[in-house]
Design a protein around this motif. Sequence first.
Motif, PDB file in Angstrom:
ATOM      1  N   PRO A  71       0.825  -1.170  -0.142  1.00 47.71           N
ATOM      2  CA  PRO A  71       0.033   0.023   0.197  1.00 47.71           C
ATOM      3  C   PRO A  71       0.787   1.229  -0.061  1.00 47.71           C
ATOM      4  O   PRO A  71       0.438   2.470  -0.082  1.00 47.71           O
ATOM      5  CB  PRO A  71      -0.817  -0.014   1.260  1.00 47.71           C
ATOM      6  N   ILE A 135       9.669  16.886   5.984  1.00 46.01           N
ATOM      7  CA  ILE A 135       8.204  16.474   6.407  1.00 46.01           C
ATOM      8  C   ILE A 135       8.591  16.023   7.952  1.00 46.01           C
ATOM      9  O   ILE A 135       7.565  15.612   8.689  1.00 46.01           O
ATOM     10  CB  ILE A 135       7.667  15.352   5.563  1.00 46.01           C
TER      11      ILE A 135
ATOM     12  N   SER B 115       6.375   3.604   9.355  1.00 49.54           N
ATOM     13  CA  SER B 115       5.299   3.740   8.568  1.00 49.54           C
ATOM     14  C   SER B 115       4.065   3.476   9.475  1.00 49.54           C
ATOM     15  O   SER B 115       3.524   2.355   9.491  1.00 49.54           O
ATOM     16  CB  SER B 115       5.135   2.679   7.611  1.00 49.54           C
ATOM     17  N   GLY B 136       7.201  13.003  12.204  1.00 49.57           N
ATOM     18  CA  GLY B 136       6.900  13.367  10.842  1.00 49.57           C
ATOM     19  C   GLY B 136       5.655  12.896  10.288  1.00 49.57           C
ATOM     20  O   GLY B 136       5.074  11.707  10.850  1.00 49.57           O
ATOM     21  N   THR B 137       5.024  13.302   9.273  1.00 47.34           N
ATOM     22  CA  THR B 137       3.682  12.951   8.605  1.00 47.34           C
ATOM     23  C   THR B 137       4.141  12.703   7.252  1.00 47.34           C
ATOM     24  O   THR B 137       4.455  13.955   6.494  1.00 47.34           O
ATOM     25  CB  THR B 137       2.625  13.926   8.975  1.00 47.34           C
ATOM     26  N   ILE B 138       4.075  11.703   6.679  1.00 48.89           N
ATOM     27  CA  ILE B 138       4.069  11.451   5.144  1.00 48.89           C
ATOM     28  C   ILE B 138       2.850  11.554   4.482  1.00 48.89           C
ATOM     29  O   ILE B 138       1.890  10.868   4.871  1.00 48.89           O
ATOM     30  CB  ILE B 138       4.933  10.017   4.825  1.00 48.89           C
ATOM     31  N   PRO B 139       2.583  12.488   3.674  1.00 50.74           N
ATOM     32  CA  PRO B 139       1.242  12.874   3.141  1.00 50.74           C
ATOM     33  C   PRO B 139       0.868  11.582   2.094  1.00 50.74           C
ATOM     34  O   PRO B 139       1.595  11.390   1.210  1.00 50.74           O
ATOM     35  CB  PRO B 139       1.171  14.185   2.326  1.00 50.74           C
ATOM     36  N   LYS B 140      -0.441  11.013   2.189  1.00 53.07           N
ATOM     37  CA  LYS B 140      -0.787  10.227   1.380  1.00 53.07           C
ATOM     38  C   LYS B 140       0.217   9.068   1.071  1.00 53.07           C
ATOM     39  O   LYS B 140       0.180   8.580  -0.220  1.00 53.07           O
ATOM     40  CB  LYS B 140      -1.113  10.812   0.025  1.00 53.07           C
ATOM     41  N   ALA B 141       0.814   8.500   2.295  1.00 51.84           N
ATOM     42  CA  ALA B 141       1.806   7.454   2.054  1.00 51.84           C
ATOM     43  C   ALA B 141       1.027   6.044   1.941  1.00 51.84           C
ATOM     44  O   ALA B 141       1.815   5.509   1.604  1.00 51.84           O
ATOM     45  CB  ALA B 141       2.697   7.316   3.383  1.00 51.84           C
ATOM     46  N   TYR B 142      -0.028   6.021   2.175  1.00 46.53           N
ATOM     47  CA  TYR B 142      -0.676   4.658   2.266  1.00 46.53           C
ATOM     48  C   TYR B 142      -1.914   4.604   1.558  1.00 46.53           C
ATOM     49  O   TYR B 142      -2.858   5.291   1.869  1.00 46.53           O
ATOM     50  CB  TYR B 142      -0.955   4.091   3.763  1.00 46.53           C
ATOM     51  N   TYR B 149      -6.099   6.731   0.019  1.00 46.03           N
ATOM     52  CA  TYR B 149      -4.876   7.544   0.240  1.00 46.03           C
ATOM     53  C   TYR B 149      -5.175   7.842   1.819  1.00 46.03           C
ATOM     54  O   TYR B 149      -5.982   8.879   1.914  1.00 46.03           O
ATOM     55  CB  TYR B 149      -4.439   8.594  -0.434  1.00 46.03           C
ATOM     56  N   SER B 152       0.729   8.489   6.948  1.00 44.58           N
ATOM     57  CA  SER B 152       1.394   7.747   7.715  1.00 44.58           C
ATOM     58  C   SER B 152       2.314   8.651   8.408  1.00 44.58           C
ATOM     59  O   SER B 152       2.804   9.684   8.123  1.00 44.58           O
ATOM     60  CB  SER B 152       2.427   6.973   7.026  1.00 44.58           C
ATOM     61  N   ILE B 154       5.743   8.943  11.079  1.00 41.02           N
ATOM     62  CA  ILE B 154       6.947   8.435  11.510  1.00 41.02           C
ATOM     63  C   ILE B 154       7.043   8.731  13.077  1.00 41.02           C
ATOM     64  O   ILE B 154       6.801   9.679  13.479  1.00 41.02           O
ATOM     65  CB  ILE B 154       8.189   9.069  10.862  1.00 41.02           C
TER      66      ILE B 154
END
Lengths: 161, 161
Positions: A71, A135, B115, B136-142, B149, B152, B154
């Motif tokens: 994913p 980020i 993640s 940290g925030t990963i946009p639309k990571a999953y 989307y 996720s 960190i």
Amino acid sequence: MIREMTKSDFDAFWPTFAEIVAAQETYAFDPNMTQQEAYALWCESPMATYVLVENDVILGSFYIKPNAMGPSRHISNCGYMVSAHARGKGVARRMCEHSQQVARTLGFEAMQFNSVVSTNEVAVRLWEKLGFTIIGTIPKAYQHKQLGYVDSYIMFKWLLD
Amino acid sequence: MIREMTKSDFDAFWPTFAEIVAAQETYAFDPNMTQQEAYALWCESPMATYVLVENDVILGSFYIKPNAMGPSRHISNCGYMVSAHARGKGVARRMCEHSQQVARTLGFEAMQFNSVVSTNEVAVRLWEKLGFTIIGTIPKAYQHKQLGYVDSYIMFKWLLD
């Protein structure tokens, strides 16, 4: 010219690779890794690895791979190295721009760098100029050979409009 | 009881593993991976893998490995899975607490999750209770199977005082 890296390209590039990891200022790689381990890491494990060549001399190299699976498979990850004699000439910029095109071609939608050492200001500024955003900050993530513990940044760019 | 996972433990645990990755709600693993690939990922590639067992039944499992190499070798990474029938019983909490002890014993100074799916609120809250911070925030990571989307996180914890 940017083209795929061959085994003999890697052999020619190995002194640069070894110098960069031995410096322990930018890469979270084992500084004592063998040439064979480095080849596996840089050329075999990624999806593809490229060199930037001018007049038959390799000025830099980068790999591209998925940053995770399933994913999160739409996020790519790249690593870039530039030869000492070729720094300050826009080699990293050209490679990063090219890598984003390669990523789109391979179907990736985003690119993430997991470990940009915060004291590597030239890299941080360049990635920001090329549209990447910090980020996240990992505290004391990197034992810099000269400076001791320093933070690392996670940088990210969405590749689609 | 928490002990190291054997090959036959993994075989017994495989239905749980397969169900979790097929759900595509928490793990950034290939939902179609084979049992052999899963064993390599969960048991062979990490430094160590454990099971939490009660009355000869495996309730959960986790692995521990370095999150990066060389100058970032002091940061560990773990992944945890809990069997469907054992959820809500503190199994993840016990495994995470144990994994932090294992990490310290192995010489790690910190632990990072790369993640944590933002919609997995039970996990996010538990890790926060156990001292982890979203760094940290990963946009639309999953690509969540039900929600599309989602971001996720960190998450990170320094393990030494």
